[in-house]
Design a protein around this motif. Structure first.
Motif, PDB file in Angstrom:
ATOM      1  N   SER A   1       0.826  -1.206   0.000  1.00 56.19           N
ATOM      2  CA  SER A   1       0.000   0.000   0.000  1.00 56.19           C
ATOM      3  C   SER A   1       0.859   1.254   0.000  1.00 56.19           C
ATOM      4  CB  SER A   1      -0.889   0.012   1.239  1.00 56.19           C
ATOM      5  OG  SER A   1      -1.449   1.279   1.422  1.00 56.19           O
ATOM      6  N   ASP A   2       0.335   2.316  -0.600  1.00 55.00           N
ATOM      7  CA  ASP A   2       1.034   3.594  -0.583  1.00 55.00           C
ATOM      8  C   ASP A   2       0.671   4.412   0.651  1.00 55.00           C
ATOM      9  OD1 ASP A   2      -1.532   4.385  -1.065  1.00 55.00           O
ATOM     10  OD2 ASP A   2      -1.162   5.162  -3.066  1.00 55.00           O
ATOM     11  N   GLY A   3      -0.107   3.857   1.554  1.00 52.48           N
ATOM     12  CA  GLY A   3      -0.431   4.525   2.806  1.00 52.48           C
ATOM     13  C   GLY A   3      -1.675   5.382   2.769  1.00 52.48           C
ATOM     14  N   ARG A   4      -2.301   5.560   1.589  1.00 56.49           N
ATOM     15  CA  ARG A   4      -3.480   6.427   1.521  1.00 56.49           C
ATOM     16  C   ARG A   4      -4.723   5.740   2.054  1.00 56.49           C
ATOM     17  NH1 ARG A   4      -4.084   7.787  -4.470  1.00 56.49           N
ATOM     18  NH2 ARG A   4      -3.834   5.565  -4.413  1.00 56.49           N
ATOM     19  N   GLY A   5      -4.808   4.451   1.836  1.00 56.63           N
ATOM     20  CA  GLY A   5      -6.030   3.736   2.187  1.00 56.63           C
ATOM     21  C   GLY A   5      -5.936   3.014   3.507  1.00 56.63           C
ATOM     22  N   ARG A   6      -7.070   2.495   3.938  1.00 55.43           N
ATOM     23  CA  ARG A   6      -7.136   1.671   5.144  1.00 55.43           C
ATOM     24  C   ARG A   6      -7.556   0.284   4.675  1.00 55.43           C
ATOM     25  NH1 ARG A   6      -9.776   6.579   6.639  1.00 55.43           N
ATOM     26  NH2 ARG A   6      -8.436   7.738   8.018  1.00 55.43           N
ATOM     27  N   TYR A   7      -6.614  -0.633   4.644  1.00 56.69           N
ATOM     28  CA  TYR A   7      -6.893  -1.955   4.103  1.00 56.69           C
ATOM     29  C   TYR A   7      -7.451  -2.878   5.174  1.00 56.69           C
ATOM     30  CZ  TYR A   7      -4.635  -0.690  -0.213  1.00 56.69           C
ATOM     31  OH  TYR A   7      -4.341  -0.085  -1.407  1.00 56.69           O
ATOM     32  N   VAL A   8      -8.492  -3.601   4.795  1.00 58.09           N
ATOM     33  CA  VAL A   8      -9.164  -4.538   5.692  1.00 58.09           C
ATOM     34  C   VAL A   8      -9.279  -5.875   4.969  1.00 58.09           C
ATOM     35  CG1 VAL A   8     -11.313  -5.023   6.941  1.00 58.09           C
ATOM     36  CG2 VAL A   8     -10.467  -2.673   6.784  1.00 58.09           C
TER      37      VAL A   8
END
Length: 185
Positions: A4-11
């Motif tokens: 991830s590039d850190g922008r999202g919140r992965y679930v």
């Protein structure tokens, strides 16, 4: 290993959709390659403000004898883009590509399932954000007004009693004056 590039919140899909009873396919994809079994966890961005369409697949080597899972590599997928691999110390880029290709060949409907899951997870994120906004606006469990800053006390007037409790007027006690700084008595 985070692609991830850190922008999202992965679930993880499995976090919100636990597998069915024994014998069901469950929420995890599987592939056998090179005499090893791999379990594949799919992670989705649920941030409703994020416009990404990326899905992260985490590949784990499953050692059934020891009952152990070892994460070997991640793959980031986005529509119309080449897969982006991040391999760990236990896997070469060649091995990661081979296992990924084997999974794509063995489960041709998987990408369609992943796209449907991605759309559903974005909707879950929107519902959670709406629920949080509702709770913080006074209509729910947390009550009260929408999130605000710290409570502020009104600034005392020149002739008001000083807030320090001395009994003097504010102007004669703690009111800042040029050259005196704060609280100079």
């Amino acid at each position: 290993m985070a692609v991830s590039d850190g922008r999202g919140r992965y679930v993880r899909w499995g976090r919100l959709h636990p597998p069915p009873g024994p014998g069901g396919r469950g929420s995890t994809f599987r592939v056998d390659s090179g005499g090893k079994r791999y379990l594949i966890d799919d992670l989705y961005c649920v941030n409703p403000r994020c416009k990404c369409k990326e899905v992260v697949l985490a590949f784990f080597e499953h050692d059934e004898g020891a009952g152990r899972l070892t994460q070997v590599f991640d793959v980031a997928l986005a529509p119309g883009a080449n897969p982006r691999f991040e391999h760990g110390p236990v896997c070469t880029p060649y091995e990661a590509g081979r296992v990924f290709r084997r999974w794509r060949e063995s489960d041709p409907e998987a990408l369609e399932a992943i796209e449907a899951r991605r759309v559903e997870m974005k909707e879950v994120g929107r519902r959670l954000a709406a629920k949080f906004r509702e709770r913080c606006s006074g209509g729910g469990k947390f009550g009260g007004p929408a999130m605000t800053g710290p409570a502020r006390t009104p600034k005392p007037g020149r002739n008001d009693p000083c807030p320090c409790g001395s009994g003097k007027k504010y102007k004669r006690c703690c009111m800042p004056r040029p050259g005196r700084g704060w609280g100079g008595r």
